[in-house]
Design a protein around this motif. Structure first.
Motif, PDB file in Angstrom:
ATOM      1  N   GLN A 106     -28.404  -9.776  -4.776  1.00  5.82           N
ATOM      2  CA  GLN A 106     -28.577  -8.346  -4.466  1.00  5.82           C
ATOM      3  C   GLN A 106     -27.897  -7.697  -5.604  1.00  5.82           C
ATOM      4  O   GLN A 106     -28.566  -6.731  -6.014  1.00  5.82           O
ATOM      5  CB  GLN A 106     -27.807  -8.112  -3.010  1.00  5.82           C
ATOM      6  N   PHE A 107     -26.706  -8.005  -6.008  1.00  5.71           N
ATOM      7  CA  PHE A 107     -26.079  -7.484  -7.202  1.00  5.71           C
ATOM      8  C   PHE A 107     -26.722  -7.383  -8.406  1.00  5.71           C
ATOM      9  O   PHE A 107     -26.952  -6.521  -9.232  1.00  5.71           O
ATOM     10  CB  PHE A 107     -24.797  -7.955  -7.306  1.00  5.71           C
ATOM     11  N   SER A 108     -27.374  -8.524  -8.641  1.00 11.02           N
ATOM     12  CA  SER A 108     -28.382  -8.739  -9.925  1.00 11.02           C
ATOM     13  C   SER A 108     -29.430  -7.880 -10.018  1.00 11.02           C
ATOM     14  O   SER A 108     -29.802  -7.493 -10.873  1.00 11.02           O
ATOM     15  CB  SER A 108     -28.790 -10.266  -9.828  1.00 11.02           C
ATOM     16  N   MET A 109     -29.906  -7.315  -8.745  1.00 13.40           N
ATOM     17  CA  MET A 109     -31.066  -6.426  -8.827  1.00 13.40           C
ATOM     18  C   MET A 109     -30.816  -5.113  -9.565  1.00 13.40           C
ATOM     19  O   MET A 109     -31.766  -4.441  -9.866  1.00 13.40           O
ATOM     20  CB  MET A 109     -31.711  -6.332  -7.257  1.00 13.40           C
ATOM     21  N   LYS A 110     -29.397  -4.694  -9.448  1.00 14.07           N
ATOM     22  CA  LYS A 110     -29.158  -3.377  -9.723  1.00 14.07           C
ATOM     23  C   LYS A 110     -28.958  -3.431 -11.475  1.00 14.07           C
ATOM     24  O   LYS A 110     -28.971  -2.608 -11.912  1.00 14.07           O
ATOM     25  CB  LYS A 110     -27.595  -3.352  -9.243  1.00 14.07           C
ATOM     26  N   ILE A 111     -28.713  -4.515 -11.989  1.00  8.78           N
ATOM     27  CA  ILE A 111     -28.260  -4.644 -13.422  1.00  8.78           C
ATOM     28  C   ILE A 111     -29.339  -5.529 -14.072  1.00  8.78           C
ATOM     29  O   ILE A 111     -29.464  -5.543 -15.394  1.00  8.78           O
ATOM     30  CB  ILE A 111     -26.751  -4.976 -13.912  1.00  8.78           C
ATOM     31  N   LEU A 112     -30.033  -6.243 -13.731  1.00  5.61           N
ATOM     32  CA  LEU A 112     -31.098  -7.294 -14.550  1.00  5.61           C
ATOM     33  C   LEU A 112     -32.481  -6.641 -14.402  1.00  5.61           C
ATOM     34  O   LEU A 112     -32.735  -5.991 -13.077  1.00  5.61           O
ATOM     35  CB  LEU A 112     -30.880  -8.653 -13.777  1.00  5.61           C
ATOM     36  N   LYS A 113     -33.381  -6.879 -15.164  1.00  8.15           N
ATOM     37  CA  LYS A 113     -34.634  -6.522 -15.212  1.00  8.15           C
ATOM     38  C   LYS A 113     -35.682  -7.980 -15.042  1.00  8.15           C
ATOM     39  O   LYS A 113     -35.659  -8.668 -15.975  1.00  8.15           O
ATOM     40  CB  LYS A 113     -35.196  -5.707 -16.383  1.00  8.15           C
ATOM     41  N   GLN A 114     -36.368  -8.016 -14.024  1.00  4.97           N
ATOM     42  CA  GLN A 114     -37.113  -9.290 -13.889  1.00  4.97           C
ATOM     43  C   GLN A 114     -36.499 -10.292 -14.439  1.00  4.97           C
ATOM     44  O   GLN A 114     -37.519 -11.214 -15.375  1.00  4.97           O
ATOM     45  CB  GLN A 114     -38.697  -8.783 -14.599  1.00  4.97           C
ATOM     46  N   PRO A 115     -35.627 -10.981 -14.020  1.00  2.00           N
ATOM     47  CA  PRO A 115     -34.869 -11.784 -14.582  1.00  2.00           C
ATOM     48  C   PRO A 115     -35.620 -13.484 -14.377  1.00  2.00           C
ATOM     49  O   PRO A 115     -36.342 -13.594 -13.323  1.00  2.00           O
ATOM     50  CB  PRO A 115     -33.548 -11.950 -13.891  1.00  2.00           C
ATOM     51  N   GLU A 116     -35.481 -14.309 -15.254  1.00  3.65           N
ATOM     52  CA  GLU A 116     -35.837 -15.810 -15.096  1.00  3.65           C
ATOM     53  C   GLU A 116     -34.779 -16.453 -14.146  1.00  3.65           C
ATOM     54  O   GLU A 116     -33.475 -15.875 -14.256  1.00  3.65           O
ATOM     55  CB  GLU A 116     -35.876 -16.534 -16.277  1.00  3.65           C
ATOM     56  N   ARG A 154     -31.290  -3.503 -23.298  1.00  2.47           N
ATOM     57  CA  ARG A 154     -30.406  -4.765 -23.667  1.00  2.47           C
ATOM     58  C   ARG A 154     -30.825  -6.041 -22.711  1.00  2.47           C
ATOM     59  O   ARG A 154     -31.690  -5.977 -21.938  1.00  2.47           O
ATOM     60  CB  ARG A 154     -29.055  -4.675 -23.162  1.00  2.47           C
ATOM     61  N   GLN A 155     -30.160  -7.058 -23.152  1.00  2.00           N
ATOM     62  CA  GLN A 155     -30.564  -8.394 -22.577  1.00  2.00           C
ATOM     63  C   GLN A 155     -29.372  -8.553 -21.648  1.00  2.00           C
ATOM     64  O   GLN A 155     -28.485  -8.547 -22.247  1.00  2.00           O
ATOM     65  CB  GLN A 155     -30.910  -9.358 -23.396  1.00  2.00           C
ATOM     66  N   THR A 156     -29.617  -8.762 -20.309  1.00  3.48           N
ATOM     67  CA  THR A 156     -28.415  -9.064 -19.232  1.00  3.48           C
ATOM     68  C   THR A 156     -28.435 -10.518 -18.735  1.00  3.48           C
ATOM     69  O   THR A 156     -29.570 -11.093 -18.444  1.00  3.48           O
ATOM     70  CB  THR A 156     -28.410  -8.090 -18.149  1.00  3.48           C
ATOM     71  N   ILE A 157     -27.493 -11.346 -18.910  1.00  2.00           N
ATOM     72  CA  ILE A 157     -27.381 -12.866 -18.556  1.00  2.00           C
ATOM     73  C   ILE A 157     -26.286 -12.889 -17.484  1.00  2.00           C
ATOM     74  O   ILE A 157     -24.988 -12.656 -17.855  1.00  2.00           O
ATOM     75  CB  ILE A 157     -27.238 -13.520 -19.909  1.00  2.00           C
ATOM     76  N   LEU A 158     -26.694 -13.568 -16.542  1.00  2.00           N
ATOM     77  CA  LEU A 158     -25.626 -13.683 -15.448  1.00  2.00           C
ATOM     78  C   LEU A 158     -25.566 -15.263 -14.968  1.00  2.00           C
ATOM     79  O   LEU A 158     -26.393 -15.814 -14.767  1.00  2.00           O
ATOM     80  CB  LEU A 158     -26.182 -12.799 -13.993  1.00  2.00           C
ATOM     81  N   PHE A 159     -24.442 -15.578 -15.378  1.00  2.00           N
ATOM     82  CA  PHE A 159     -24.086 -17.057 -14.982  1.00  2.00           C
ATOM     83  C   PHE A 159     -23.128 -17.327 -13.776  1.00  2.00           C
ATOM     84  O   PHE A 159     -22.116 -16.464 -13.702  1.00  2.00           O
ATOM     85  CB  PHE A 159     -23.513 -18.037 -15.977  1.00  2.00           C
ATOM     86  N   SER A 160     -23.500 -18.075 -12.997  1.00  2.00           N
ATOM     87  CA  SER A 160     -22.514 -18.294 -11.744  1.00  2.00           C
ATOM     88  C   SER A 160     -22.486 -19.885 -11.295  1.00  2.00           C
ATOM     89  O   SER A 160     -23.586 -20.559 -11.450  1.00  2.00           O
ATOM     90  CB  SER A 160     -23.154 -17.425 -10.321  1.00  2.00           C
ATOM     91  N   ALA A 161     -21.619 -20.066 -10.483  1.00  2.00           N
ATOM     92  CA  ALA A 161     -21.368 -21.697 -10.281  1.00  2.00           C
ATOM     93  C   ALA A 161     -22.070 -21.844  -8.829  1.00  2.00           C
ATOM     94  O   ALA A 161     -22.321 -22.634  -8.414  1.00  2.00           O
ATOM     95  CB  ALA A 161     -19.861 -21.893 -10.134  1.00  2.00           C
ATOM     96  N   THR A 162     -21.952 -20.612  -7.839  1.00  2.00           N
ATOM     97  CA  THR A 162     -22.665 -20.586  -6.673  1.00  2.00           C
ATOM     98  C   THR A 162     -23.665 -19.284  -6.755  1.00  2.00           C
ATOM     99  O   THR A 162     -23.702 -18.465  -7.761  1.00  2.00           O
ATOM    100  CB  THR A 162     -21.902 -20.286  -5.518  1.00  2.00           C
ATOM    101  N   MET A 163     -24.596 -19.379  -5.686  1.00  2.00           N
ATOM    102  CA  MET A 163     -25.624 -18.264  -5.789  1.00  2.00           C
ATOM    103  C   MET A 163     -25.723 -17.633  -4.266  1.00  2.00           C
ATOM    104  O   MET A 163     -26.576 -17.932  -3.547  1.00  2.00           O
ATOM    105  CB  MET A 163     -26.865 -18.914  -6.263  1.00  2.00           C
ATOM    106  N   PRO A 164     -24.667 -17.040  -3.579  1.00  2.00           N
ATOM    107  CA  PRO A 164     -24.776 -16.386  -2.293  1.00  2.00           C
ATOM    108  C   PRO A 164     -25.552 -15.193  -2.328  1.00  2.00           C
ATOM    109  O   PRO A 164     -25.995 -14.801  -3.568  1.00  2.00           O
ATOM    110  CB  PRO A 164     -23.241 -16.228  -2.025  1.00  2.00           C
ATOM    111  N   SER A 165     -26.076 -14.721  -1.300  1.00  2.00           N
ATOM    112  CA  SER A 165     -26.991 -13.474  -1.241  1.00  2.00           C
ATOM    113  C   SER A 165     -26.304 -12.231  -2.069  1.00  2.00           C
ATOM    114  O   SER A 165     -27.130 -11.552  -2.636  1.00  2.00           O
ATOM    115  CB  SER A 165     -27.242 -13.005   0.195  1.00  2.00           C
ATOM    116  N   LYS A 166     -25.065 -12.046  -1.963  1.00  2.00           N
ATOM    117  CA  LYS A 166     -24.546 -10.914  -2.609  1.00  2.00           C
ATOM    118  C   LYS A 166     -24.554 -11.084  -4.069  1.00  2.00           C
ATOM    119  O   LYS A 166     -24.961  -9.670  -4.491  1.00  2.00           O
ATOM    120  CB  LYS A 166     -23.012 -10.958  -2.368  1.00  2.00           C
ATOM    121  N   ILE A 167     -24.832 -12.074  -4.579  1.00  2.00           N
ATOM    122  CA  ILE A 167     -25.090 -12.189  -6.145  1.00  2.00           C
ATOM    123  C   ILE A 167     -26.399 -11.743  -6.394  1.00  2.00           C
ATOM    124  O   ILE A 167     -26.627 -10.989  -7.316  1.00  2.00           O
ATOM    125  CB  ILE A 167     -24.790 -13.603  -6.598  1.00  2.00           C
TER     126      ILE A 167
END
Length: 450
Positions: free
Chosen positions: A183-193, A168-181
């Motif tokens: 770290q979390f993105s590494m669990k569900i996204l694949k080589q994201p732009e 599937r394609q996974t897209i994550l949008f956020s208004a801020t980008m703290p380190s926890k975001i």
């Protein structure tokens, strides 16, 4: 698609739309970060609708996760507008309703839709009951991901991901980008732009200012500001729902105002928000529950009745105005205890906010010492009391009484009286104390007084 854009008045893409749409059309995973009010919803919905319309499939294609029911409803409404001429349908899935709403959502899922917009908690309940078939899903979109992390939805999201196809394609949008975001993105996204647009900055069209005040001056100052012109759309942010209720009670006799807080039933919250969007209600008082994801064009004024604790929350609050290249105004009330918070806000947004003098007839407010906080110098005695200790002597503080009140004064071994912290903090005239909102009104739930 173009007919829908024309009908909704879209002419030129915003920066986040211009950068995100090509990446999504290329089927790459994406982490996108942009301040509120920049058009993030269209940035992920438009390319998905384009792909669905070309595929011709009528199966469930896209799952959008949102932190709150208000945002889920808003995203669903925008999808309906964009897809009006495409014949693509969407379903909002959220909690907070009665059994009738639950049955309506289940029937809608059985009928089928290409896009589901859901809050994590209600979606897990439906998945556990075997009410959804996600085998055909091609897109997972997380909107306001930082807010979902703050609300403790990370485990729920991972549970939901386990139900989804791996391809599937996974897209994550956020208004801020703290380190926890990240770290979390590494669990569900694949080589994201990755795309980042002006983090921590407020919109250019916002005129920002502040008043340095004592808490007991705030209500009269709000009344003064609102009486200066006939505003069509104003949002007032308070720190707690108790303050929201108290301020509503103080303003309702003079202004067209409603209170928006978590004690209200879902149906009442939807009615109030609809009335505000349609300008049937001019002034909305609420907590940070309405600082994100509530897209109301034409808000003229935002008043921070209390300084937000998190500087990024200030950006979200202010982002309710000056949306879609409009102009707006943001005014913040800063009491002595919140001066350090406000200095952090100025540091985040990279500018000094104009201090307004209090109107004629108001007593003098506290002096704002923001420069001392920003330069990391020690606080002076007006902002934080300090105690000096004579050599060879130990300073004894007064014992705490069972009534949970401390003595105002304490005697040193030499018999001299020493000022208490509260007395020393405000030497000279004692500022008025903040009133508490107790009694019948403060204890009522699920009610807006007539």
């Amino acid at each position: 698609m173009q007919e829908g854009l024309d009908a909704m008045g879209f002419e030129n893409p915003t920066p986040i739309q211009e950068k995100a749409i090509p990446v999504i059309l290329e089927n790459k995973d994406l982490i996108a970060c942009a301040q509120t009010g920049t058009g993030k919803t269209a940035a992920f919905i438009l390319p998905v609708l384009n792909k669905i319309s070309k595929s011709g499939s009528e199966k469930l294609n896209t799952l959008v996760l949102a932190p709150t029911r208000e945002l889920a409803i808003q995203i669903d409404q925008q999808i309906q507008g964009f897809s009006y001429f495409l014949g693509i349908s969407s379903i909002p899935i959220y909690g907070g309703g009665d059994g009738i709403v639950w049955e309506q959502q289940k029937k809608a899922l059985e009928t089928g839709a290409e896009i589901v917009v859901a809050t994590p908690g209600r979606l897990i309940a439906l998945l556990a009951g075997g009410k959804m078939d996600l085998s055909s899903l091609q897109h997972l979109i997380l909107d306001e991901a930082d807010r979902m992390m703050d609300m403790g939805f990370s485990d729920d999201i991972l549970k939901i991901v386990n139900y989804l196809p791996k391809d599937r394609q996974t897209i994550l949008f956020s208004a801020t980008m703290p380190s926890k975001i990240r770290q979390f993105s590494m669990k569900i996204l694949k080589q994201p732009e990755e795309i980042s647009i002006a983090l921590g900055k407020t919109a250019e069209g916002v005129s920002q200012s502040m008043y340095s005040v004592y808490d007991t001056q705030k209500e009269e100052l709000v009344k003064h500001i609102l009486s200066q012109k006939a505003f069509e759309a104003v949002i007032i942010f308070a720190s707690t729902k108790e303050k929201v209720k108290g301020l509503y009670k103080a303003l309702r006799k003079h202004f067209d105002v409603e209170a928006f807080h978590s004690d209200l039933e879902q149906v009442d919250r939807e009615k109030i928000m609809s009335a505000f969007k349609n300008k049937a209600v001019k002034i909305l008082i609420g907590t940070d529950i309405i600082s994100r994801g509530i897209d109301v064009v034409g808000i003229e004024l935002v008043i921070n009745f209390d300084t937000p604790s998190d500087p990024e929350d200030y950006v979200h609050r202010v982002g309710r105005t000056a949306r879609a290249d409009k102009e707006g105004e943001a005014i913040t009330f800063v009491n002595p205890k919140d001066q350090q918070k406000f200095a952090r806000i100025e540091k985040l947004i990279g500018m000094s906010i104009t201090q307004n003098p209090l109107p004629e007839g108001f007593e003098k407010g506290p002096e704002y010492n923001g420069d001392s906080f920003k330069s990391n110098r020690k606080f002076d005695k007006t902002s934080k009391p300090t105690f000096k200790k004579k050599s060879g002597q130990k300073k004894k503080f007064p014992p705490r009484q069972k009534s949970n009140q401390e003595s105002a004064q304490d005697k040193s071994p030499s018999g001299q009286k020493v000022e208490s912290a509260k007395t020393k903090e405000h030497s000279g005239a004692k500022p008025p104390q903040e009133k508490t909102n107790k009694g019948k009104f403060g204890n009522r739930r699920n009610v807006i007084d007539p």
